[in-house]
Design a protein around this motif. Structure first.
Motif, PDB file in Angstrom:
ATOM      1  N   MET A   1      37.300  49.100  38.044  1.00 26.90           N
ATOM      2  CA  MET A   1      36.406  48.701  39.143  1.00 26.90           C
ATOM      3  C   MET A   1      36.995  47.543  39.927  1.00 26.90           C
ATOM      4  SD  MET A   1      33.748  50.015  40.274  1.00 26.90           S
ATOM      5  CE  MET A   1      33.234  49.604  41.930  1.00 26.90           C
ATOM      6  N   SER A   2      37.596  46.593  39.147  1.00 21.36           N
ATOM      7  CA  SER A   2      38.159  45.431  39.837  1.00 21.36           C
ATOM      8  C   SER A   2      39.320  45.840  40.727  1.00 21.36           C
ATOM      9  CB  SER A   2      38.608  44.380  38.827  1.00 21.36           C
ATOM     10  OG  SER A   2      39.761  44.840  38.171  1.00 21.36           O
ATOM     11  N   LEU A   3      40.024  46.924  40.290  1.00 25.28           N
ATOM     12  CA  LEU A   3      41.146  47.403  41.110  1.00 25.28           C
ATOM     13  C   LEU A   3      40.641  47.853  42.476  1.00 25.28           C
ATOM     14  CD1 LEU A   3      44.184  48.321  41.310  1.00 25.28           C
ATOM     15  CD2 LEU A   3      43.407  50.547  40.558  1.00 25.28           C
ATOM     16  N   SER A   5      37.711  47.130  43.992  1.00 26.07           N
ATOM     17  CA  SER A   5      37.131  46.069  44.822  1.00 26.07           C
ATOM     18  C   SER A   5      38.213  45.145  45.370  1.00 26.07           C
ATOM     19  CB  SER A   5      36.072  45.282  44.039  1.00 26.07           C
ATOM     20  OG  SER A   5      36.666  44.744  42.898  1.00 26.07           O
ATOM     21  N   ASN A   6      39.232  44.861  44.544  1.00 27.79           N
ATOM     22  CA  ASN A   6      40.358  44.059  45.030  1.00 27.79           C
ATOM     23  C   ASN A   6      41.082  44.764  46.170  1.00 27.79           C
ATOM     24  OD1 ASN A   6      40.022  41.961  43.281  1.00 27.79           O
ATOM     25  ND2 ASN A   6      41.474  42.706  41.762  1.00 27.79           N
ATOM     26  N   THR A   7      41.319  46.071  45.959  1.00 26.99           N
ATOM     27  CA  THR A   7      42.008  46.840  46.994  1.00 26.99           C
ATOM     28  C   THR A   7      41.198  46.826  48.291  1.00 26.99           C
ATOM     29  OG1 THR A   7      42.826  48.283  45.251  1.00 26.99           O
ATOM     30  CG2 THR A   7      43.059  49.076  47.493  1.00 26.99           C
ATOM     31  N   THR A  89      45.565  35.961  43.118  1.00 23.78           N
ATOM     32  CA  THR A  89      44.154  36.302  43.338  1.00 23.78           C
ATOM     33  C   THR A  89      43.727  37.611  42.681  1.00 23.78           C
ATOM     34  OG1 THR A  89      45.015  36.764  45.525  1.00 23.78           O
ATOM     35  CG2 THR A  89      43.241  35.155  45.403  1.00 23.78           C
ATOM     36  N   VAL A  90      44.667  38.556  42.546  1.00 23.99           N
ATOM     37  CA  VAL A  90      44.250  39.854  41.996  1.00 23.99           C
ATOM     38  C   VAL A  90      44.630  39.976  40.526  1.00 23.99           C
ATOM     39  CG1 VAL A  90      44.323  41.096  44.174  1.00 23.99           C
ATOM     40  CG2 VAL A  90      46.382  40.969  42.790  1.00 23.99           C
ATOM     41  N   ARG A  91      43.818  40.751  39.805  1.00 26.98           N
ATOM     42  CA  ARG A  91      44.115  40.936  38.386  1.00 26.98           C
ATOM     43  C   ARG A  91      45.268  41.933  38.228  1.00 26.98           C
ATOM     44  NH1 ARG A  91      39.277  42.921  34.860  1.00 26.98           N
ATOM     45  NH2 ARG A  91      38.407  40.885  35.356  1.00 26.98           N
ATOM     46  N   ASP A  92      45.191  43.035  38.987  1.00 30.38           N
ATOM     47  CA  ASP A  92      46.217  44.072  38.901  1.00 30.38           C
ATOM     48  C   ASP A  92      47.043  44.065  40.195  1.00 30.38           C
ATOM     49  OD1 ASP A  92      47.727  46.315  38.626  1.00 30.38           O
ATOM     50  OD2 ASP A  92      46.064  47.665  38.145  1.00 30.38           O
ATOM     51  N   ALA A  95      46.857  46.600  43.123  1.00 33.30           N
ATOM     52  CA  ALA A  95      45.874  46.530  44.215  1.00 33.30           C
ATOM     53  C   ALA A  95      46.541  46.108  45.528  1.00 33.30           C
ATOM     54  CB  ALA A  95      44.762  45.552  43.845  1.00 33.30           C
TER      55      ALA A  95
END
Lengths: 224, 225
Positions: A1-3, A5-7, A89-92, A95
């Motif tokens: 999900m974070s991917l 939203s980050n994207t 800023t991004v986890r993956d 993204a």
């Protein structure tokens, strides 16, 4: 999900940056326009010749334009060293690549759609009745160009002679996209238009293969 | 060093034996006559080139995952050697095509894929010359090498589907195709010295790259001191 939203957030940033200046879109549109016009009066093709060669010329123009359009993709980030900030800023990191390739696909698709009526008029080929199918080919082709192009733009941005290097790396890599897109588009511009599902499937396979490779190796592209 | 000289001598002997087999043991082709004998150089060169590029791909993946410079040295050696064999294939191809097909070049699957493959690895080597920092050069060129190798089956597939207009492959081309059994044997025999030459060249090139790596370290240390 974070991917996702980050994207989404990064895609918004890419689009805002471009639509504030519209430099990239304008320059690419004018470049494609020039190539199409120059091809048209260099060869002066008849309607039958256009049906035969037009698709190839159109896709060559798109590919050359893409190899220029993809240049600033990572160079923009280098100017103020914003890539490091993005990575923090991004986890993956995928993204970042996903957002950039989505933005590039969109920019390329917009320029292609803007150029389609000009091509139809200059080369005397009807495109209205096959517009939906052409849109599908343009989308799959542009996605392939953008996936490979985004990856290679991250590579060429870190080298010398980067303006010349990107087309040298990118154009041979995109041979399958050029061949498949040209063949499918040529079928759609035929007197009796037909959609080559084989070609559409091939473009989809290209996109999936390169997207997977980018997913697997993408994070190494962004290493400091 | 001594081992390498012995190995080089073995390669020369094997090549001489292969040349003898190609000219005097393999039967003359009924339709093509003598010119077909170029197959014993052309096909082994093409296949050895592909083997080299596969080695390059393996080395590239290994470098990205392990970051050991030795994989980078192997990668660049394999790419250069592969390019030499592919170039030989691209030169011998038209020499064979002109008398047999009447044209130097045609845009069919094998020719086009080989030409694109050649361009991709030229780009790979060009990329390496344009990045100064050794670790960055190794990583970025390895990543490009991976993308390039993944592209090869797609290039071949796309061109085979849409552009092939010429004879079905003779070797492994399906029912009805094929070489005389003796020709097959000679062809495989001719491939052996090519592979041995590939190993020899790769080994020498690897040693050179290793020396360059060591030299760069010594130079950096002396500059720092």
């Amino acid at each position: 999900m974070s991917l996702l939203s980050n994207t989404g957030a990064l895609l918004g940033k890419e689009l805002r940056t471009e639509f504030r200046s519209r430099e990239l879109l304008m320059t690419t549109v004018i470049f494609i326009l020039m190539v199409i016009v120059l091809f048209s009066f260099t060869f002066d093709p008849t309607s039958a010749e256009s049906r035969k060669f037009g698709a190839g010329l159109l896709w060559l123009a798109f590919l050359f334009a893409a190899s220029l359009m993809l240049q600033p993709c990572f160079l923009r980030e280098q100017t103020n060293d914003t890539l490091s900030a993005l990575r923090l800023t991004v986890r993956d990191p995928f993204a970042i690549l996903l957002a950039k390739l989505a933005a590039n696909t969109l920019f390329l698709l917009v320029t292609e759609l803007l150029m389609l009526p000009v091509f139809a008029i200059l080369y005397n080929v009807p495109v209205v009745r096959v517009f939906g199918q052409l849109l599908l080919v343009f989308f799959l082709g542009s996605l392939g160009v953008s996936i490979a192009g985004t990856a290679l733009s991250a590579i060429s941005a870190q080298a010398r002679m980067r303006e010349l290097l990107l087309p040298v790396l990118l154009l041979p890599l995109l041979t399958p996209v050029l061949v498949a897109s040209t063949q499918v588009t040529a079928g759609l511009l035929d007197v009796e238009p037909f959609l080559q599902w084989k070609g559409v499937g091939f473009l989809a396979v290209f996109d999936v293969v390169f997207l997977t490779a980018l997913w697997l190796f993408g994070e190494y592209l962004l290493e400091e | 060093m001594k081992k390498q000289v012995v190995f080089a001598a073995v390669v020369v002997l094997l090549m001489a034996a292969a040349a003898y087999a190609a000219f005097f043991i393999a039967p003359t082709d009924v339709r093509q006559g003598l010119i077909y004998r170029i197959i014993f150089l052309h096909v082994p060169c093409a296949e050895t080139g592909l083997v080299s590029f596969f080695v390059c791909f393996v080395a590239n993946v290994a470098y990205v995952l392990k970051r050991n410079p030795q994989w980078d040295w192997l990668g660049v050696s394999a790419a250069e050697v592969g390019l030499v064999f592919t170039s030989a294939c691209l030169v011998t191809g038209p020499i064979w095509a002109k008398p047999v097909w009447g044209i130097w070049w045609t845009w069919d699957a094998r020719l086009t894929s080989t030409a694109v493959l050649w361009l991709l690895y030229v780009a790979f080597l060009m990329l390496r010359t344009l990045i100064e920092e050794p670790d960055r050069r190794a990583l970025l060129s390895a990543l490009f090498g991976i993308f390039a190798f993944i592209d090869v089956p797609l290039v071949f597939g796309s061109i085979r589907w849409w552009r092939t207009q010429h004879p079905q492959p003779v070797i492994m081309g399906g029912p009805g195709s094929g070489l005389d059994p003796l020709m097959y044997k000679v062809l495989f025999f001719c491939w052996v010295p090519m592979l041995a030459l590939m190993v020899l060249l790769m080994q020498s090139r690897y040693q050179l790259e290793a020396m360059r790596g060591d030299f760069a370290i010594v130079r950096r240390e002396s500059e720092a001191a």
